[in-house]
Structures are given as structure tokens and as C-alpha cells.
Design a protein around this motif. Structure first.
Motif, PDB file in Angstrom:
ATOM      1  N   PRO A  41      -0.463  -4.834   6.881  1.00 36.35           N
ATOM      2  CA  PRO A  41      -1.098  -3.861   5.989  1.00 36.35           C
ATOM      3  C   PRO A  41      -2.570  -4.181   5.773  1.00 36.35           C
ATOM      4  O   PRO A  41      -2.954  -5.351   5.701  1.00 36.35           O
ATOM      5  N   ASP A  90      -3.525   1.285   4.895  1.00 32.20           N
ATOM      6  CA  ASP A  90      -2.277   1.351   4.127  1.00 32.20           C
ATOM      7  C   ASP A  90      -2.542   1.578   2.649  1.00 32.20           C
ATOM      8  O   ASP A  90      -1.705   2.120   1.931  1.00 32.20           O
ATOM      9  N   CYS A 138      -0.394   2.748  -2.887  1.00 32.09           N
ATOM     10  CA  CYS A 138      -1.606   2.963  -2.079  1.00 32.09           C
ATOM     11  C   CYS A 138      -2.887   2.722  -2.869  1.00 32.09           C
ATOM     12  O   CYS A 138      -3.970   2.672  -2.285  1.00 32.09           O
TER      13      CYS A 138
END
Length: 252
Positions: free
Chosen positions: A76, A98, A124
Motif C-alpha cells: 500500500p 491506496d 483511504c
């Protein structure tokens, strides 16, 4: 014990990774996509890219970098700097990020946190906080514009507000410790940790293996971020994780 994360941070200016001390004295250290791929190979848990001079509205360079990074890394990564609107968030996520990190834009328009969390999910939305201790020692103020402007907003009150609005994580940078290699600001990090129930990433000041241990050994932080140490090859991510494992701290 929950596993902890080790996160290299890449401060990007004009398409290059740079590093400074106390937010000044900036030097170039390399290509962001190449460095990202190297940290992926080393076993980093996540990456964070921060566009430190995102004063222009033209996000093309950053979007291109995000797209190229997404093809090279399989962990990520978070992108921040100059993200001012829902459309900016959407662009970065579509390009392959991400998560997005909001700092100045969230201070100016806290509702952006709520809008982003409702549209894309709290996971997020990372609130980035540049914190500096007040001269009278009563607490910390949040700064915007890359640490150049004091909002006089109390950091502890701000992180609580941001969590209520939907921020899923706090990226906490101590301006006092940044780039000094003297260790994380444990007092600041613990104060924020005690104030919120979302993960806290400690940033600023890491200079040696013991600093990672100090900030991760209790419940002070969920993740430790470093830049100079990794960029200059002083330590690798693998060395940090091996050391923490020996000390009984489980990284991912």
C-alpha cells in the motif's frame, strides 16, 4: 500484540525525492519510483509520498509518478501534498494510490475529511499533522503549508475533530524532531495516541534502531516512518524488522 508497520517516506519536489532538517536545508536524494521499488524489495509495509512544494494546481507530475509507482510496487502507498478537493482524491486513487494524506487542505476545510471518508471510505483518508511545541510548553500547534504557517490550532483538539469527521489514520510529524536523527518525539506521539482510536504513524527524528523500538514498544505508535536513514542506506527496512523481532516486537 498487534503487528507494527515500518514505513519509508519519500518527500518529493519537482519529481525527485529530497530530504531536509527541521523542514529546511533540502537536498535531492533520488528517483521516487526507483526508491519505492527498492523499499518494496526490502520488505517495507507501506510507503508514503509527500509532494512538499505542491503550491501549483497542476498535479500532472504527481499523477504520473503515482501511476509509475503503482506498476512497480505491491504494498500500500499513500500520497499527499496539494490534494485540495474530492476530485484530487479521486485522481490519486484512480492513478493507483491506496490512501491520500490531507494536511493544509483539511485545516482550511475540515469538511473535506468527511466528504472523502463518505465517498471513498475512512481507510483511504489519512490526516497528516505537522506539529510544533508551543514556546510556553503548554502543547502543540498544527502548521500548514509545509510547516511554514502556524494555524494556532491545538494538535490534540485537531486530531480528535478529524477522527470524528472520518479520518482513518493520523500521520504525525514532529517539526521539532524532523531530520535531527535524535529520536521520535515520544511525548507528542503518546499524547496523540491517547487522544484518538485510529492508528498513529510516528514521523520525524528517527536516527537509529533503538528509536524504532522506543516508539513502538508500548502503545505509543502503530507505525514508524523514516526517511533519511533509509535514503542514505544507514539502515535497511529488513535490518529494522530483524532488530524489532529480536526485541519481541512483531512487524508485518
Amino acid at each position: 500484540m498487534l503487528t507494527k508497520r515500518i514505513i519509508p517516506c519519500l518527500d518529493v519536489r519537482d519529481g525527485k525525492v529530497v530530504k531536509g532538517i527541521n523542514f529546511v536545508g533540502i537536498k535531492e536524494v533520488g528517483d521516487p519510483v526507483e526508491l519505492a521499488a527498492e523499499y518494496d524489495r526490502q520488505g517495507a509495509d507501506e510507503l508514503i509520498f509527500l509532494d512538499i512544494t505542491a503550491t501549483s494546481d497542476d498535479r500532472n507530475t504527481m499523477v504520473d509518478m503515482v501511476e509509475r509507482t503503482a506498476k512497480q510496487v505491491f504494498i500500500p502507498f499513500t500520497v499527499g501534498g496539494g490534494i485540495r478537493s474530492i476530485e484530487d482524491i479521486r485522481k490519486m486513487l484512480l492513478a493507483g494510490a491506496d490512501k491520500v494524506s490531507l494536511n493544509s487542505s483539511a485545516l482550511k476545510n475540515p469538511d473535506l475529511i468527511r466528504q472523502g471518508a463518505e465517498m471513498f471510505g475512512s481507510q483511504c483518508i489519512v490526516l497528516a499533522v505537522d506539529a510544533k511545541k508551543r514556546e510556553d510548553g503548554t502543547g502543540w500547534d498544527a502548521y500548514l503549508a509545509g510547516g511554514r504557517i502556524n494555524t494556532h490550532k491545538d494538535v490534540i483538539e485537531w486530531v480528535k475533530e478529524a477522527e470524528k469527521l472520518g479520518a482513518g489514520e493520523i500521520l504525525l510529524t514532529s517539526m521539532d524532531a524532523d531530520g535531527t536523527l535524535q529520536g521520535f518525539d515520544l511525548e507528542l506521539t503518546q499524547a496523540v495516541r491517547n487522544a484518538v482510536n485510529v492508528p498513529v504513524i510516528a514521523s520525524g527524528g528517527c536516527g537509529k534502531l533503538e528509536d524504532f523500538y522506543d516508539v513502538l514498544k508500548e502503545d505509543t505508535a502503530d507505525a514508524a516512518l523514516a526517511a533519511s536513514l533509509f535514503h542514505y542506506g544507514t539502515l535497511s527496512v529488513g535490518e529494522v524488522k530483524d532488530y524489532l523481532k529480536e526485541k519481541g516486537i512483531h512487524a508485518r
